[in-house]
Design a protein around this motif. Structure first.
Motif, PDB file in Angstrom:
ATOM      1  N   GLU A 151     -15.606  -9.632  40.029  1.00 59.50           N
ATOM      2  CA  GLU A 151     -15.922  -8.363  39.637  1.00 59.50           C
ATOM      3  C   GLU A 151     -14.628  -7.527  39.104  1.00 59.50           C
ATOM      4  OE1 GLU A 151     -17.686  -6.515  43.220  1.00 59.50           O
ATOM      5  OE2 GLU A 151     -19.537  -7.562  42.789  1.00 59.50           O
ATOM      6  N   LYS A 152     -14.881  -6.467  38.364  1.00 52.13           N
ATOM      7  CA  LYS A 152     -13.734  -5.487  37.920  1.00 52.13           C
ATOM      8  C   LYS A 152     -13.936  -4.388  38.798  1.00 52.13           C
ATOM      9  CE  LYS A 152     -13.237  -7.171  33.261  1.00 52.13           C
ATOM     10  NZ  LYS A 152     -13.012  -6.941  31.832  1.00 52.13           N
ATOM     11  N   ILE A 153     -12.969  -3.991  39.471  1.00 49.92           N
ATOM     12  CA  ILE A 153     -13.137  -2.760  40.293  1.00 49.92           C
ATOM     13  C   ILE A 153     -11.946  -1.935  40.047  1.00 49.92           C
ATOM     14  CG2 ILE A 153     -14.574  -3.875  41.966  1.00 49.92           C
ATOM     15  CD1 ILE A 153     -11.698  -3.820  43.819  1.00 49.92           C
ATOM     16  N   THR A 154     -11.975  -0.670  40.664  1.00 51.03           N
ATOM     17  CA  THR A 154     -10.953   0.257  40.772  1.00 51.03           C
ATOM     18  C   THR A 154     -10.460   0.290  42.385  1.00 51.03           C
ATOM     19  OG1 THR A 154     -11.532   1.397  38.937  1.00 51.03           O
ATOM     20  CG2 THR A 154      -9.953   2.540  40.352  1.00 51.03           C
ATOM     21  N   SER A 171      -5.769   1.555  37.407  1.00 50.75           N
ATOM     22  CA  SER A 171      -6.549   0.956  36.437  1.00 50.75           C
ATOM     23  C   SER A 171      -7.476  -0.218  37.043  1.00 50.75           C
ATOM     24  CB  SER A 171      -5.524   0.310  35.272  1.00 50.75           C
ATOM     25  OG  SER A 171      -4.820  -0.678  35.827  1.00 50.75           O
ATOM     26  N   SER A 172      -8.261  -0.607  36.176  1.00 48.04           N
ATOM     27  CA  SER A 172      -9.367  -1.721  36.680  1.00 48.04           C
ATOM     28  C   SER A 172      -8.259  -2.960  37.303  1.00 48.04           C
ATOM     29  CB  SER A 172     -10.247  -2.040  35.761  1.00 48.04           C
ATOM     30  OG  SER A 172     -11.033  -1.091  35.380  1.00 48.04           O
ATOM     31  N   VAL A 221      -6.612  -6.262  35.828  1.00 48.10           N
ATOM     32  CA  VAL A 221      -7.408  -7.147  34.783  1.00 48.10           C
ATOM     33  C   VAL A 221      -6.376  -7.629  33.823  1.00 48.10           C
ATOM     34  CG1 VAL A 221      -9.115  -6.723  32.935  1.00 48.10           C
ATOM     35  CG2 VAL A 221      -9.474  -5.825  35.284  1.00 48.10           C
TER      36      VAL A 221
END
Length: 160
Positions: free
Chosen positions: A69-72, A78-79, A99
């Protein structure tokens, strides 16, 4: 200064000023080679997130990737990319890195992969989390941090 010297100076300045434009134009269809990156965006050395990594809490876990997953990770960052690792004992989030860095690596981690993760175990949002230093996937190795926890993406900033 001679006319020849002035012309040389004008040409030099012109080349220096046009270099960023040329670099951006040669970044291919996806933009410049450095992508969207415009600064550490919370991922740099000395930032709160990076200070969480501790060589004293490093451990190695093995298991299956349940998801990517992309998360902060923290407000103002940033992600980043994180995975959920299912070991024999637990399901644990593993933070890989920003990312913009992870997506440009040759080693790709995806759901269903069997991996071994070495990293610092920390508490984030009340939950045990690993900030990864290294991921092994078969014969491939993705190096994310050195033995002191310094991220490889910040290496260009260190005056070695």
């Amino acid at each position: 200064m001679s006319t020849r010297g002035i012309i040389g100076l004008v040409l030099t300045v012109s080349l220096l000023l046009s270099a960023p434009i040329v670099l951006a134009m040669h970044g291919g269809e996806h933009g410049p080679p450095w992508g969207d990156w415009r600064g550490s965006e919370g991922w740099g050395m000395g930032q709160r997130y990076q200070r969480m990594y501790s060589p004293e809490t490093v451990e190695t876990l093995a298991g299956d990737v349940l998801g990517v997953e992309k998360i902060t990770p923290m407000e103002g960052m940033s992600s980043g990319v994180h995975i959920i690792l299912k070991t024999e004992e637990e399901k644990i989030p593993v933070h890989l890195g920003p990312v913009w860095f992870i997506e440009r690596q040759d080693v790709k981690i995806k759901k269903g992969d069997k991996i071994e993760v070495t990293g610092s175990k920390v508490m984030m949002r009340g939950k045990s989390t690993i900030i990864a230093a290294e991921i092994k996937k078969g014969d491939e190795v993705l190096i994310l941090r050195d033995e002191d926890g310094i991220p490889v993406w910040s290496g260009w900033r260190r005056g070695e």
